[in-house]
Design an enzyme around this catalytic site. Structure first.
Site, short mmCIF file in Angstrom:
data_model
loop_
_atom_site.label_atom_id
_atom_site.label_comp_id
_atom_site.label_asym_id
_atom_site.label_seq_id
_atom_site.Cartn_x
_atom_site.Cartn_y
_atom_site.Cartn_z
N GLN A 1 57.92 32.53 41.86
CA GLN A 1 56.34 33.78 42.41
C GLN A 1 56.01 33.28 43.97
O GLN A 1 55.16 33.48 44.85
CB GLN A 1 54.95 32.09 41.83
N ARG B 1 47.06 29.35 35.62
CA ARG B 1 45.93 30.73 35.66
C ARG B 1 44.84 29.50 36.31
O ARG B 1 43.74 30.41 35.66
CB ARG B 1 45.99 30.99 34.36
N CYS B 2 44.74 29.22 36.85
CA CYS B 2 43.36 29.00 37.73
C CYS B 2 43.49 28.28 39.13
O CYS B 2 45.21 28.01 39.33
CB CYS B 2 43.07 27.60 37.26
N GLU C 1 41.97 34.41 37.95
CA GLU C 1 41.89 33.27 37.33
C GLU C 1 41.13 32.66 36.64
O GLU C 1 40.47 31.56 36.18
CB GLU C 1 42.78 32.22 38.58
#
Lengths: 160, 785
Positions: free
Chosen positions: B222, B369-370, B739
């Site tokens: 990523q 996912r935050c 997110e």
């Protein structure tokens, strides 16, 4: 380890291979035939990323040996379009934002196609059950359901 | 000439279909596992069956005799290359291969390299490792117990398992507010250990040339630039001769932010042998050994007046970081942005105290996912507000409305030091209440309770903090957290743009061209976006923490504006007027007051290469590394209705309304998709996902057979709505959205479960909330037979 000569029809084309008895079908399709659209998302037959059509039925290709597919017709994501024209299921996924990362998509489309061949006009609930062998981590499935509905309508209208 | 509009361009706010899709629906995506190179060898790990064990020896003889096996790499071999340990993004160290001892179950112990993947697995199966079991430490309580085994005895002088203490807020003011409080609540929660489990696992293909010294690394990253820099810092590979290519990624969700031993080993093997080396982990390896998330044990206290005005928040957390501190938090923020835990509320004082510990579990602590630890923060405050409402016998909506930061308080300075850029929490709440029909639901609930039926309504009004971040406060290993955007307008008026971030399914190839289309008046279909190749893309820290739109989106808009400024000069020259007489109107340059005299960007681009004005450089391109003045603060209100079977504990999410405010929306279709996905992962965390261990440190659910993820059948139908409050400082007013739905939905679900059982005296249920847990409560309360 002994090897076996096998022949399959991959998306209409006859392909052969010399394989160990233990070789998984998904590895034969990917590593030997280099049709890499079929993916591997787990090691326990749980995710469905490797779903293909074997003699017209959707199966998880990680759960069969390549030798078991000897003499069979295999359809993978690469075989969905005909003469450069997209299949309604492909069109549905593009129209309805049915994919994000695209990793589960090939298996998801083939599982959905298997459902539509059994049940051309499924309800949303039936679609959810029909793709319940396939995991997606991006979409939350809602737009996949829409994509399959789109394909069903298009196919009913003679799209394919 | 036909009029140019945002719609005709596919600009900001337009429902544009994705450019990524055709290749994926034809099976022509290119994921790391799809890379096959001539002569490529395969690596498979031998992993520790023990959570904590001394390694007395490794016998590779049998493995080396397996047909096809080329070599077996152990820590001993890596030591010679000084690669047996590697830095983590948190500034700790991590064993690439266990040498002295194994510190978590499934830790990498040896790497078997063979001509085929099957041969490598055969070899791995017969590597003999002499382990001597050691007592294990499986949670922070055990980690800090006197006499606890020291996990990180590799660190000189390390006598305990404590990693760091972090404080935020004003403890004195908080204690005073608590002393004076009319009402207080205290709630203990465990935000369980979960794994992001993107559909594609981690892997890489390393291709080193002994002749040129060039290393190409195809990697599930990523953050390819940051990863390459770290590689160059620790290895013989020089940065200019090392190319990281992050091709299509099959999801990330934070899992592909850390650096994993497999990457180092594939590179090392290719370096030693001159052969390309492929490493692809299995799903079970992925869940058992790569970046976990959460694992926060927290006590949250609120002080309030008896009419429900919250006066203070006190938070004490014990964080379980696993055997190596490999979380990816920015340097100054060891607990991430956890001190956003005052949430959407105007609270006068807060105090946060957090201690992190080593345990015999896999490393990680990734932002799943935050934004960094924001979901942990949102969870505790949203749960605590509900607990306070329960104690005050007050409606949770009323309590929230009473404590929300007011619209006229923005920009709002929180007591933990953040400056919230913009918000209107009441508006989002109202949209949600109207859409779900809140008063009717409460009435229905009362009627059902009278009949003994169980129904819960869960509310969550979250505030996210994303887009890390401004250079003065944010770096990872010293690298400033800005992301470049490079835009080239070609002579014929089409565009190639490159970014330092990296999409994992978010649709960057579609949305970023929409920003450029809007800024330059060039149709988005004539704009190509590239990411993930360190040889061509500008530097950047990558995609996680919803930072692509806040950071790279801002850079993209600013680079486009730089191009437009130059183009304006060229347009003036073309129309033979002074620059001041030219204005950018209706997506083209026109002479002020003379609309018929105009030039499109394509016409100007051609001139930039064929007839640039005297004294001006030819060409039309720009690169910008935008340093944002602040982070962005998306928010929203989620309301969830759950029906529970009072005999079995089985439940069904009847409705879920999500009202998001992510500022300016670039592509409504993609935003909708992001929210659907985030809500589904939130649902999974609240009700299914948990990596569990037994007392010996064995993972109890280390595969997809038993690490439960939702299929289409369990997943609820999502009902979305929105408000739009643009960020005042972001060039296009966007805030980021990927997110928020995870951050906001997790407490909404748990609040609904607790709400359904609150009249029975239930004040909390730890996640995942399963039918089994509910049934046990119903049994205990004498409801279920």
């Amino acid at each position: 380890m002994s090897t076996h000569a096998i022949t399959v029809t991959l998306n209409g084309e006859e392909r052969t291979g010399e394989v160990e008895a233990r070789l998984l079908l998904v590895h034969f399709i990917r590593d030997h035939l280099r049709a890499t659209g079929t993916h591997i998302g787990c090691d326990t037959t749980s995710c469905g990323a490797c779903t293909i059509m074997l003699d017209g039925l959707p199966v998880k290709s990680c759960t069969l040996f390549a030798v078991q597919a000897n003499g069979c017709a295999i359809k993978t994501v690469e075989g969905l379009a005909t003469n450069g024209e997209v299949h309604p299921i492909q069109e549905g996924f593009m129209e309805c934002h049915g994919l994000q990362c695209g990793f589960c998509t090939p298996g998801m489309m083939l599982a959905a196609l298997g459902l539509l061949e059994r049940n051309p006009n499924p309800t949303a609930e039936e679609i959810r059950w029909g793709i319940s062998g396939n995991l997606c981590r991006c979409t939350g499935y809602q737009n996949i359901v829409k994509s399959v509905q789109y394909a069903a309508a298009k196919m009913a209208a003679g799209g394919k | 000439m036909t009029e140019i509009t945002s719609e005709s361009l596919g600009g900001i706010g337009q429902w544009v279909k994705r450019k990524e899709d055709p290749r994926f629906v034809h099976g022509k995506g290119k994921f790391v596992e799809d890379i096959y190179l001539p002569g490529m060898v395969y690596g498979v790990f031998v992993r520790s069956p023990y959570a904590h064990a001394k390694i007395n020896g490794i016998n590779t003889e049998a493995a080396l005799k397996v047909p096809g096996v080329i070599t077996v790499v152990t820590a001993e071999v890596l030591k010679g290359l000084k690669l047996d340990w590697m830095p983590t993004l948190a500034g700790d160290t991590q064993a690439v291969l266990a040498g002295d001892k194994a510190r978590f179950q499934s830790q990498e112990v040896a790497f078997v390299v063979a001509k085929t993947q099957y041969a490598a697995a055969d070899g791995a199966a017969v590597v003999e490792v002499d382990y001597e079991e050691l007592p294990v430490v499986m949670d922070p309580e055990a980690a800090k117990a006197p006499g606890a085994p020291v996990i990180r005895d590799d660190k000189e002088g390390k006598k305990d398992n404590h990693i760091f203490n972090w404080k935020s807020g004003d403890a004195e003011a908080t204690d005073k507010a608590f002393a004076e409080a009319e009402v207080t609540i205290s709630q203990h929660t465990h935000y369980q250990r979960v794994h992001p489990a993107p559909m594609e696992t981690c892997g890489c293909v390393a291709d080193y040339s002994k002749i040129t010294g060039q290393m190409d690394l195809y990697i599930t990253s990523q953050a390819p630039h940051a990863h390459r820099t770290v590689f160059a810092m620790i290895s013989p590979f020089q940065e200019h001769k090392t190319r990281f290519i992050s091709p299509d990624l099959g999801g990330g969700f934070g899992n592909k932010v850390p650096i994993y031993p497999g990457y180092v080993l594939a590179a090392g093997v290719s370096f030693l042998t001159g052969l390309p080396c492929k490493w692809i982990e299995t799903r079970s390896e992925n869940i058992q050994s790569t970046g976990f998330a959460r694992d926060y044990h927290t006590t949250t206290e609120l002080a309030a007046t008896k009419d429900g005005k919250i006066t203070a928040l006190r938070v004490n957390t014990q964080a379980d970081h696993g055997a190596f501190d490999a979380q990816a938090s920015p340097t100054k923020w060891p607990a991430g942005l956890f001190n956003i835990c005052t949430g959407s509320y105007d609270i006068g004082a807060a105090s946060i105290n957090l201690d992190a510990y080593y345990t015999n579990k896999a490393p990680g602590g990734v932002a799943y996912r935050c934004s960094f630890r924001v979901t942990e923060a949102s969870y505790i405050i949203e749960r605590a507000v509900d607990a306070l409402a329960q104690k005050l016998n007050m409606d949770p909506v009323e309590l929230r409305l009473k404590n929300f930061i007011q619209p006229d308080q923005f920009p709002y300075k929180s007591c933990t030091g953040w400056e919230y850029d913009s918000g209107n929490y009441q508006a989002a709440m109202q949209v949600a209440l109207d859409k779900i029909g809140y008063p009717e639901l409460r009435k229905e609930q009362a009627e059902k309770r009278a009949r003994g039926e169980l129904m819960g309504i869960g509310v969550s009004s979250f505030t996210e903090i994303v887009g890390a971040g401004p250079r003065k406060d944010f770096d990872i290993l010293g690298l400033s957290m800005n992301d470049g955007a490079s835009i080239v307008v070609h002579p014929t008026g089409t565009v190639t743009a490159r970014l330092g971030v990296k999409s994992q399914g978010q649709g960057h190839e579609t949305t970023f061209p929409q920003i450029i289309a809007e800024e330059l008046g060039i149709p988005q279909e004539n704009i190509k976006l590239e990411e993930g190749d360190t040889d061509t893309a500008p530097y950047g820290l990558g995609t996680y923490g919803s930072r692509s739109t806040p950071m790279a989106g801002a850079s993209t808009a600013m680079a486009a504006r730089k191009i437009r400024a130059k183009a304006q000069k060229i347009a003036a020259s073309m129309m033979e007027v002074s620059e001041e007489d030219v204005e950018w109107k209706n997506y083209k340059f026109q002479v002020k007051g003379v609309p018929e005299k105009s030039k499109t960007m394509a016409e100007v681009a051609f001139a930039a290469y064929t007839a640039a004005p005297e004294g001006m450089e030819m060409g039309l391109e720009a690169t910008v590394y935008y340093d944002a003045p602040n982070l962005t603060f998306p928010f929203g209100t989620y309301i969830c209705v759950i029906d529970i079977d009072n005999q079995t504990g089985e439940f069904k999410v009847r409705r879920f309304v999500a009202v998001d405010d992510c500022g300016t929306i670039i592509n409504p279709m993609i935003v909708e998709g992001q929210i659907h996905g985030g809500l589904t992962e939130g649902f999974a965390i609240a009700t299914m996902q948990e990596i569990r261990f037994d007392e010996q440190g064995n993972i109890l659910n280390g595969s997809f057979m038993d690490y439960l993820l939702p299929t289409a059948v369990e997943t609820p139908v999502w009902e979305l709505d929105k408000t739009v409050t643009p960020s005042p400082h972001h060039p296009i007013g966007a805030k980021g959205v990927g997110e928020s739905p995870n951050v906001g939905s997790v407490p909404a679900f748990v609040n609904a479960f607790v709400d359904a059982l609150s009249h029975l005296g239930v004040t909390h249920i730890d996640m995942p909330v399963t039918p089994w847990k509910i049934w046990q409560i119903l049994k205990e309360k004498g409801i279920a037979e």
